[in-house]
Motif scaffolding. Structure first.
Motif, PDB file in Angstrom:
ATOM      1  N   SER A  15      46.898  34.132  21.641  1.00  0.00           N
ATOM      2  CA  SER A  15      45.819  34.196  20.647  1.00  0.00           C
ATOM      3  C   SER A  15      45.600  32.857  19.970  1.00  0.00           C
ATOM      4  CB  SER A  15      46.179  35.238  19.582  1.00  0.00           C
ATOM      5  OG  SER A  15      45.217  35.223  18.553  1.00  0.00           O
ATOM      6  N   ARG A  16      44.339  32.579  19.660  1.00  0.00           N
ATOM      7  CA  ARG A  16      44.012  31.376  18.880  1.00  0.00           C
ATOM      8  C   ARG A  16      43.838  31.745  17.407  1.00  0.00           C
ATOM      9  NH1 ARG A  16      40.143  32.772  21.980  1.00  0.00           N
ATOM     10  NH2 ARG A  16      40.502  31.173  23.546  1.00  0.00           N
ATOM     11  N   ARG A  20      46.577  36.330  13.363  1.00  0.00           N
ATOM     12  CA  ARG A  20      47.490  37.118  14.218  1.00  0.00           C
ATOM     13  C   ARG A  20      48.885  36.486  14.217  1.00  0.00           C
ATOM     14  NH1 ARG A  20      42.742  38.315  18.127  1.00  0.00           N
ATOM     15  NH2 ARG A  20      42.102  40.284  17.204  1.00  0.00           N
ATOM     16  N   LYS A  66      42.806  39.086  28.280  1.00  0.00           N
ATOM     17  CA  LYS A  66      43.466  37.954  27.608  1.00  0.00           C
ATOM     18  C   LYS A  66      44.926  37.894  28.068  1.00  0.00           C
ATOM     19  CE  LYS A  66      40.713  38.270  23.303  1.00  0.00           C
ATOM     20  NZ  LYS A  66      40.720  38.500  21.869  1.00  0.00           N
ATOM     21  N   THR A  90      39.644  42.515  18.424  1.00  0.00           N
ATOM     22  CA  THR A  90      39.104  43.281  17.290  1.00  0.00           C
ATOM     23  C   THR A  90      37.580  43.260  17.310  1.00  0.00           C
ATOM     24  OG1 THR A  90      41.007  42.640  15.949  1.00  0.00           O
ATOM     25  CG2 THR A  90      39.094  43.464  14.749  1.00  0.00           C
ATOM     26  N   GLN A 112      32.073  38.556  16.915  1.00  0.00           N
ATOM     27  CA  GLN A 112      32.002  37.422  15.986  1.00  0.00           C
ATOM     28  C   GLN A 112      30.567  36.898  15.927  1.00  0.00           C
ATOM     29  OE1 GLN A 112      34.918  34.417  16.912  1.00  0.00           O
ATOM     30  NE2 GLN A 112      36.537  35.901  17.238  1.00  0.00           N
ATOM     31  N   ILE A 188      38.436  40.461   5.361  1.00  0.00           N
ATOM     32  CA  ILE A 188      38.866  41.377   4.283  1.00  0.00           C
ATOM     33  C   ILE A 188      40.030  40.796   3.496  1.00  0.00           C
ATOM     34  CG2 ILE A 188      40.596  42.742   5.565  1.00  0.00           C
ATOM     35  CD1 ILE A 188      39.184  45.254   4.321  1.00  0.00           C
ATOM     36  N   GLN A 189      40.782  39.874   4.114  1.00  0.00           N
ATOM     37  CA  GLN A 189      41.958  39.293   3.449  1.00  0.00           C
ATOM     38  C   GLN A 189      41.583  38.100   2.580  1.00  0.00           C
ATOM     39  OE1 GLN A 189      40.981  38.888   6.505  1.00  0.00           O
ATOM     40  NE2 GLN A 189      41.745  37.052   7.503  1.00  0.00           N
TER      41      GLN A 189
END
Ligand SMILES: Cc1cn([C@H]2C[C@H](O)[C@@H](COP(=O)(O)OP(=O)(O)OP(=O)(O)O)O2)c(=O)[nH]c1=O
Length: 230
Positions: A15-16, A20, A66, A90, A112, A188-189
């Protein structure tokens, strides 16, 4: 797998996404995690996906693609020194606003924002059409493949309810550029939390890595986590 090897083997995070990586470190010590970036997967096919079954199938397929990419990179490098490869995808799922003659509501998937286009207009439209004063869902597919090739998967869904429209706040939010690189165009964070009235389900799932479900997959894979040591 013997315990010694299990302790030494790396967990490869394909993952980039910095979110995560941060979340995985809550379960696995940083020194045991290695990051390998998968090739950009084509997130197509969602325009024809309007049922939960189809959407969850496609999200899982992207997470698996992926994972395949990262395993190929490891194989090309002749690597066997890892315990498992973890990837995720996601998306945000919304209900199309009802047309007068609609019998059933239709699901619509947002990925995205498109950075190369007028992403601000795109995200403004998402907020107005799908988010303000309504529920939508964050859906994350996890894919964990251990060094024997055993596939462990799960799909987690969280309901997010946004407050009523605040267009001034939205204009400011777009100017922060926070929506870029986030499924559905919000975080959301971070400041995106100001739009959120409530959530039902896993918060870390919205951020891209559902910890509760991941903990279970790691356990199934016989990988020790911070929790199993306590
Ligand atoms: C909805 C939401 C998404 N996100 C982020 C998490 C993910 O990085 C991103 C979802 O996009 P993904 O396409 O799942 O992931 P990615 O391209 O960022 O990373 P990779 O494929 O390399 O793993 O959106 C947040 O950080 N907060 C949120 O509230």
């Amino acid at each position: 797998m013997d315990t010694m090897a299990a302790q030494l083997g790396k967990i490869i995070l394909g993952s980039r996404s910095p979110r995560r990586a941060e979340l995985l470190q809550l379960l696995i010590p940083a020194e045991q995690i290695e990051i390998l970036t998968p090739a950009n997967s084509v997130e197509s096919g969602f325009q024809d996906a309007h049922t939960w079954r189809e959407i969850e199938r496609l999200v899982s397929e992207i997470a698996r693609t992926k994972n395949d990419d990262v395993i190929q990179q490891l194989e090309d490098a002749g690597r066997t020194d890892y315990q498992a490869v973890l990837t995720a995808d996601t998306v945000i799922v919304c209900l199309e606003p009802r047309q007068v003659d609609d019998k059933v509501a239709t699901l619509h998937v947002l990925g995205q924002p498109h950075e190369e286009g007028d992403w601000q207009s795109e995200v403004r439209r998402w907020f107005k059409q799908y988010y303000f004063g309504r529920d939508h869902w964050a859906v994350t597919a996890l894919c964990l493949i251990d060094s024997t090739g055993w596939l462990h998967e799960s799909v987690v869904r969280t309901t997010v309810t946004f407050r009523r429209a605040d267009l001034k706040l939205l204009d400011w939010y777009l100017s922060t550029k926070e929506p870029l690189g986030k499924a559905g165009g919000y975080a959301i964070q971070e400041a995106g939390s100001m739009f959120v009235e409530s959530i039902e389900g896993s918060l870390t799932n919205v951020v891209g890595l559902p910890l509760e479900s991941l903990n279970k997959l790691l356990k199934d894979c016989e990988i020790d986590t911070a929790m199993s040591k306590s």
